[in-house]
Write an enzyme that holds these catalytic residues in place. Sequence first.
Site, mmCIF file in Angstrom:
data_model
loop_
_atom_site.group_PDB
_atom_site.id
_atom_site.type_symbol
_atom_site.label_atom_id
_atom_site.label_comp_id
_atom_site.label_asym_id
_atom_site.label_seq_id
_atom_site.Cartn_x
_atom_site.Cartn_y
_atom_site.Cartn_z
ATOM 1 N N LYS A 1 0.844 -1.207 0.000
ATOM 2 C CA LYS A 1 0.000 0.000 0.000
ATOM 3 C C LYS A 1 0.875 1.251 0.000
ATOM 4 C CE LYS A 1 -1.731 1.512 4.070
ATOM 5 N NZ LYS A 1 -1.420 2.900 4.427
ATOM 6 N N ASN A 2 1.917 1.253 0.844
ATOM 7 C CA ASN A 2 2.718 2.465 1.040
ATOM 8 C C ASN A 2 3.763 2.691 -0.040
ATOM 9 O OD1 ASN A 2 1.128 3.009 3.206
ATOM 10 N ND2 ASN A 2 2.642 2.438 4.749
ATOM 11 N N ARG B 1 -4.839 10.646 4.427
ATOM 12 C CA ARG B 1 -3.755 11.621 4.585
ATOM 13 C C ARG B 1 -2.736 11.523 3.459
ATOM 14 N NH1 ARG B 1 -2.067 13.645 8.331
ATOM 15 N NH2 ARG B 1 0.084 13.164 7.849
ATOM 16 N N CYS C 1 -4.770 12.555 12.799
ATOM 17 C CA CYS C 1 -5.542 11.310 12.715
ATOM 18 C C CYS C 1 -5.418 10.643 14.070
ATOM 19 C CB CYS C 1 -5.006 10.423 11.588
ATOM 20 S SG CYS C 1 -3.485 9.604 12.009
ATOM 21 N N ARG D 1 0.552 14.519 13.188
ATOM 22 C CA ARG D 1 1.094 14.248 11.842
ATOM 23 C C ARG D 1 1.183 15.510 10.975
ATOM 24 N NH1 ARG D 1 -1.238 8.618 9.771
ATOM 25 N NH2 ARG D 1 0.618 8.708 8.467
ATOM 26 N N PRO D 2 1.945 16.502 11.412
ATOM 27 C CA PRO D 2 2.091 17.734 10.619
ATOM 28 C C PRO D 2 2.830 17.475 9.305
ATOM 29 C CG PRO D 2 3.653 17.710 12.441
ATOM 30 C CD PRO D 2 2.777 16.503 12.620
ATOM 31 N N VAL D 3 2.799 18.439 8.403
ATOM 32 C CA VAL D 3 3.510 18.319 7.119
ATOM 33 C C VAL D 3 4.493 19.477 6.952
ATOM 34 C CG1 VAL D 3 1.777 16.933 5.921
ATOM 35 C CG2 VAL D 3 1.566 19.444 5.934
ATOM 36 N N ASP D 4 4.945 20.026 8.081
ATOM 37 C CA ASP D 4 5.862 21.182 8.018
ATOM 38 C C ASP D 4 7.133 20.890 7.228
ATOM 39 O OD1 ASP D 4 6.079 19.526 10.515
ATOM 40 O OD2 ASP D 4 8.002 20.573 10.611
ATOM 41 N N VAL E 1 7.898 6.850 17.114
ATOM 42 C CA VAL E 1 7.607 7.573 15.866
ATOM 43 C C VAL E 1 6.357 8.433 15.986
ATOM 44 C CG1 VAL E 1 7.096 7.326 13.397
ATOM 45 C CG2 VAL E 1 8.774 5.813 14.490
#
Length: 422
Positions: free
Chosen positions: A22-23, A93, A117, A122-125, A329
């Site tokens: 999937k990933n 996401r 979530c 789970r930031p995207v900075d 993590v």
Amino acid sequence: MDKLIIHGNIPLQGEVRISGAKNAALPIIAASLLSPAPVRICNIPHLHDVTTIISLLGQMGASLTLDERFNIEVNASNVNCFHAPYELVRTMRASILVLGPLLGRFGEADVSLPGGCAIGTRPVDQHLKALQAMGADIQVENGYIKAKTKGRLQGTTIVMDIVTVTGTENIMMAAVLAEGQTAILNAAREPEVEDLANFLNTLGAKITGAGTSTIVIDGVKELGSGTYHVLPDRIETGTYLTAAAITRGRVKIKDTRPDILDSVLLKFEEAGAHISTGTDWITLDMKGNRPRAINISTAPYPAFPTDMQAQMMALNTVAEGTGMITETVFENRFMHVQELQRMGAQILLKGNTAICTGIDKLLGAPTMATDLRASASLVLAGLAAEGETSVHRIYHIDRGYERIEEKLSQLGARIQRIPSKD
Ligand code: EPZ
């Protein structure tokens, strides 16, 4: 909402085939936006998340055809919409993975912030900071990332403050068509990152170092067409290995890759499993013995994967002795613990560590799935438990496991899906 009903305490045995990862499939499908030519992607898992990203690309103007084996042909020559709406991004996401390709090829993107979530904020900075360093103008307003570039992105050296899988993938994709060379330092080394690089190189990209912590991308003018076969899912593999270990059975996993599971296979051996491997198969045999408790600390690849943490927690609940599992993590990836406790598990949470004292038998109970890997952990516990376990809200599990009840039934499990009445 559908639920799974499991009658446990049956040692599993038999063979099971692994689906595509999937990933790896998600970033590879997103990356097909980078080419004006048709690309063919094989071994795609038939999962809800894959269907989601396919419809996202369709909304952007890409044409996608699927054959009966779920191999996909993507033609992104007519993409004319660079918008990823909240309604879709909130359900998955990983939609953030269209940001790099849209900016890299079209110089424009309007992508909803993924938001948090169940397992963390789970930031995207890191994604945004790196794209800005490559010359993108990025505004975050009304819950959307509005990004633009004048002309092509500019290659540069990026040092990631945090090891981030999709962050590394987004920057790698953005750099493929950028002006000049981009180096990503402190890059994620996951096999899925390497698979994405191999896919992009098949289309004519110039990427070296994927799979190491330094990835170098030399920008090219345009990508072409190609065909690519997605690598097997190492987390699905680990989940079925756990199903055999927790029920004291034995299993042969086919169409997989043992070479990307070293940290996981070593832990199963520590738990007392007998493991043998070939190029594309793994067997695990408990010889009828109870597993021994194991200690785990999750970390980026090649260390023990966070996506296998909940599954190994389930194993520890019925193991001999006390095992400690530390999650480094994500900040909230113990949602499965209270559900396992309802089945009798003896787990003490202290910060980001779960101390689990194994008991001989869990007792079946009604349980609630909260996120993808937590739901896998509840299914595994149900397979080992005395009596009946129901797992509600299994849409979580359908996001990451293809035909799970079919594959487990092939191994002798008593499991059925009860469609919801509503
Ligand atoms: C990928 O998520 C996977 N998803 C996850 O799998 C997996 O758990 C995770 O990598 C870690 O291996 C896909 O590949 C689609 P990260 P990703 O960015 O990329 C923080 C599953 O079960 N971070 O590597 O979103 C973040 O909060 C899913 O299949 C920032 O702070 O994870 C986390 O604590 C779940 N800023 C840590 O880094 C950023 O800009 C690692 O996250 C990015 C990340």
